[in-house]
Structure formats: C-alpha cells, structure tokens
Design a protein around this motif. Structure first.
Motif, mmCIF file in Angstrom:
data_model
loop_
_atom_site.group_PDB
_atom_site.id
_atom_site.type_symbol
_atom_site.label_atom_id
_atom_site.label_comp_id
_atom_site.label_asym_id
_atom_site.label_seq_id
_atom_site.Cartn_x
_atom_site.Cartn_y
_atom_site.Cartn_z
ATOM 1 N N ILE A 1 0.818 -1.211 0.000
ATOM 2 C CA ILE A 1 0.000 0.000 0.000
ATOM 3 C C ILE A 1 0.851 1.260 0.000
ATOM 4 C CG2 ILE A 1 -0.243 0.372 2.518
ATOM 5 C CD1 ILE A 1 -3.306 0.619 1.937
ATOM 6 N N ARG A 2 2.093 1.150 0.494
ATOM 7 C CA ARG A 2 2.979 2.316 0.558
ATOM 8 C C ARG A 2 3.508 2.733 -0.805
ATOM 9 N NH1 ARG A 2 6.792 -0.175 5.108
ATOM 10 N NH2 ARG A 2 6.457 -1.912 3.675
ATOM 11 N N THR A 3 3.296 1.890 -1.832
ATOM 12 C CA THR A 3 3.747 2.242 -3.177
ATOM 13 C C THR A 3 2.712 3.064 -3.944
ATOM 14 O OG1 THR A 3 2.868 0.212 -4.184
ATOM 15 C CG2 THR A 3 5.117 0.119 -3.267
ATOM 16 N N LEU A 4 1.518 3.216 -3.378
ATOM 17 C CA LEU A 4 0.475 3.988 -4.044
ATOM 18 C C LEU A 4 0.802 5.479 -4.002
ATOM 19 C CD1 LEU A 4 -2.708 2.245 -2.572
ATOM 20 C CD2 LEU A 4 -1.684 1.878 -4.831
ATOM 21 N N ASN A 5 0.573 6.155 -5.107
ATOM 22 C CA ASN A 5 0.800 7.601 -5.143
ATOM 23 C C ASN A 5 -0.110 8.319 -4.151
ATOM 24 O OD1 ASN A 5 2.767 7.466 -7.180
ATOM 25 N ND2 ASN A 5 1.240 7.555 -8.811
ATOM 26 N N SER A 6 -1.332 7.833 -4.024
ATOM 27 C CA SER A 6 -2.271 8.468 -3.088
ATOM 28 C C SER A 6 -1.792 8.336 -1.646
ATOM 29 C CB SER A 6 -3.662 7.847 -3.244
ATOM 30 O OG SER A 6 -3.586 6.436 -3.253
ATOM 31 N N TYR A 7 -1.088 7.253 -1.338
ATOM 32 C CA TYR A 7 -0.510 7.094 0.002
ATOM 33 C C TYR A 7 0.633 8.086 0.192
ATOM 34 C CZ TYR A 7 1.959 5.025 3.973
ATOM 35 O OH TYR A 7 2.590 4.832 5.185
ATOM 36 N N ARG A 8 1.504 8.174 -0.803
ATOM 37 C CA ARG A 8 2.655 9.067 -0.708
ATOM 38 C C ARG A 8 2.236 10.522 -0.634
ATOM 39 N NH1 ARG A 8 6.091 5.929 -5.461
ATOM 40 N NH2 ARG A 8 6.903 4.235 -4.140
ATOM 41 N N GLU A 9 1.071 10.833 -1.208
ATOM 42 C CA GLU A 9 0.575 12.206 -1.172
ATOM 43 C C GLU A 9 -0.192 12.511 0.112
ATOM 44 O OE1 GLU A 9 -1.775 12.650 -4.684
ATOM 45 O OE2 GLU A 9 -0.120 12.077 -6.028
ATOM 46 N N GLY A 10 -0.318 11.510 0.984
ATOM 47 C CA GLY A 10 -0.998 11.728 2.257
ATOM 48 C C GLY A 10 -2.498 11.869 2.149
ATOM 49 N N LEU A 11 -3.104 11.207 1.148
ATOM 50 C CA LEU A 11 -4.542 11.348 0.947
ATOM 51 C C LEU A 11 -5.361 10.417 1.839
ATOM 52 C CD1 LEU A 11 -4.751 11.701 -2.952
ATOM 53 C CD2 LEU A 11 -4.349 13.449 -1.203
ATOM 54 N N PHE A 12 -4.714 9.457 2.472
ATOM 55 C CA PHE A 12 -5.441 8.558 3.363
ATOM 56 C C PHE A 12 -4.507 7.998 4.421
ATOM 57 C CE2 PHE A 12 -3.825 5.657 0.103
ATOM 58 C CZ PHE A 12 -3.340 4.604 0.857
ATOM 59 N N TYR A 13 -5.145 7.423 5.437
ATOM 60 C CA TYR A 13 -4.451 6.753 6.545
ATOM 61 C C TYR A 13 -5.133 5.402 6.734
ATOM 62 C CZ TYR A 13 -2.427 6.171 11.263
ATOM 63 O OH TYR A 13 -1.742 5.714 12.367
#
Length: 280
Positions: A211-223
């Motif tokens: 899940i840490r490879t998702l761009n949305s994760y890296r952009e801080g869009l979710f927890y």
C-alpha cells in the motif's frame, strides 16, 4: 523467512508482546511477495494462539520445550488456516525449521508426525471444552460477555471477533473528499467501496501490492485505520480550537483524525508509555 517468524513468536511467548521495532526491521528486508505471508504467520498465529496451544496439548504427550511448541504452533497454523499453502509444503518447511531451530533429539520427527495427523484429521478434530478456546479469547472476557452482556449470539460475536478485518482507509479530508480519493484509487487499479458506518472510510477489495507504493498514500490522501477506530473520533464531536488529551496515543491514528476534524486549528496532547510506538 520462517526462522524470523519463529524468533518473533518465541519472544512473544516469553514477553507477551511483539517487538515492534524488530518486526519492522525484519519485514523491511523481505521482498514484497514474502511480506504478506510473514505478517500473516505472525499475526495469524497470535490471533489463534489459545486454540493452537490447546491442539498442541491435545496431540503431543508430555512436556515439550518452548522452542518445539512454537515450531508446532507455526506448522499447525499453516495446515489449518493458510489456504494458499499446500499441507505438504507447510509440513516440509516446518520440519526443516525444527531441524535448525529446535535443539531436541528427534523433534523434527515429532513435528512431522503431529502435523500429518492433524492434516489427515482436519475435518474430525475434537472441539475444545469452551468456545473461548475455540475462538482464542480470554476466559474472563468470554464469561463477562456470556454472563453480563446478554448477547443474543455470542458464538457469532466470538467468530467474527477472531477474523481478519478488511484493509480500511480513512480519507484525509484536508486534502480531498472520499469520492475524489475513490476515483484516484481506481486510476491506480485499486477497487474500494464506502465503509458501513464511518463517513471517512473506504474498504479495500483487491489490494495486490504494498500500500505504501500507491501515489495516493505518498501524497498523504489517506491513513490506514479500521472503521471502528475511526468512529471514536466522530463520537468525540471535537470542535475547532478545542484542546484534546489522547492517552495511549501511539501510533497516532486517532490523533491525526482529530487534528483533521479540527482542520488543524486546535491543541492535541498525545502521550503513550511506548517510546517505540510514539516514534512510529
């Protein structure tokens, strides 16, 4: 990889806690395809801990060393609960693990015989004397629910409470809406659906990557946060500019949710006894 699992569970047996720092150190050096199995062998074994130990006591006579018990526990868990691992592979890998990790004469033969017997008898295994054992719950909690809470279907509660929850995301509303996050995740090949109760929740249905490879994760869009934990912050009805004290705050899921609900306009004091947890 199984030796790493063995060492962590051996430490858990002795200390009654998982060494979080060591867990993350060990998983960080594994390749991505081995990480899900590594996590499942550890957390799955702990989730079924009481039942697995009951089976060991039932099928193995006499006193055994802690090391041998942990090897058996890992093997039985794989045979009974790891659907993606054939029984022969689970047995063979556990036998090899026993040879290297357990300093007891002929321990690998005992492990081999026990696992093969459980594999053959899986549909005819004896039931424990208590549902608390079957579903690996503490006896005091089971009795409290049974005697004082008037739960209509206690068996169902125990069963559901011992299953693995789905991966659930909490949208960061300071950066996007839930629908916007959903669209972005779909573009990244991730199928999600709205949570049942939390207005911030998205339940993941088909995650096949870290899940840490998702761009949305890296952009801080979710927890990543279970839906029940998300509801706690909503129950507080916290307002902007309010002052909040969070006890047992690590690793910070509810703290960051409260800050989000305050729109970063408030004070939060987060404390925890675990320095390791706070550093995460």
């Amino acid at each position: 990889m199984r030796k790493k699992v063995f060492d962590l569970l051996l430490n858990f047996y002795r200390t009654k806690r998982i060494d979080g720092k060591r867990f993350y150190q060990e998983i960080s050096v594994l390749n991505l395809k081995d990480r899900p199995l590594f996590k499942d062998l550890i957390w799955g074994s702990i989730r079924k801990w009481r039942y697995l130990n009951w089976l060991i006591n039932r099928f193995v006579r006499g006193n055994i060393t802690v090391e041998l018990r942990i090897a058996l526990l890992i093997g039985i868990y794989q045979v009974l609960f790891e659907d993606k691992i054939p029984d022969y592979a689970a047995i063979d890998t556990t036998v090899e693990l026993t040879k290297s990790a357990v300093n007891v004469k002929n321990a690998h033969k005992l492990v081999n015989a026990t696992l093969r017997h459980i594999s053959i008898e899986r549909d005819r295994l004896p039931l424990p004397p208590s549902e608390a054992i079957l579903y690996s719950h503490a006896e005091w909690l089971y009795r409290y629910w049974r005697d004082r809470c008037n739960i209509p279907d206690l068996s169902l509660l125990l069963k559901v409470d011992s299953t693995v929850p789905p991966i659930t995301m909490r949208v960061n509303r300071l950066k996007c809406t839930r629908d916007e996050l959903k669209e972005k995740l779909i573009d990244e090949g991730i199928k999600v659906r709205n949570g049942y109760y939390s207005p911030d929740a998205l339940i993941v249905e088909n995650l096949r990557r870290d899940i840490r490879t998702l761009n949305s994760y890296r952009e801080g869009l979710f927890y990543v946060q279970d839906e029940a934990s998300q509801l706690i912050s909503h129950m507080l009805e916290v307002a902007k500019y309010s002052r909040v004290l969070s006890i047992c705050a690590a690793p910070g899921g509810k703290v960051t949710h409260i800050a989000q609900m305050q729109e970063d306009e408030g004070e939060i004091y987060a404390v925890d006894v675990s320095e390791e947890g706070m550093n995460r």
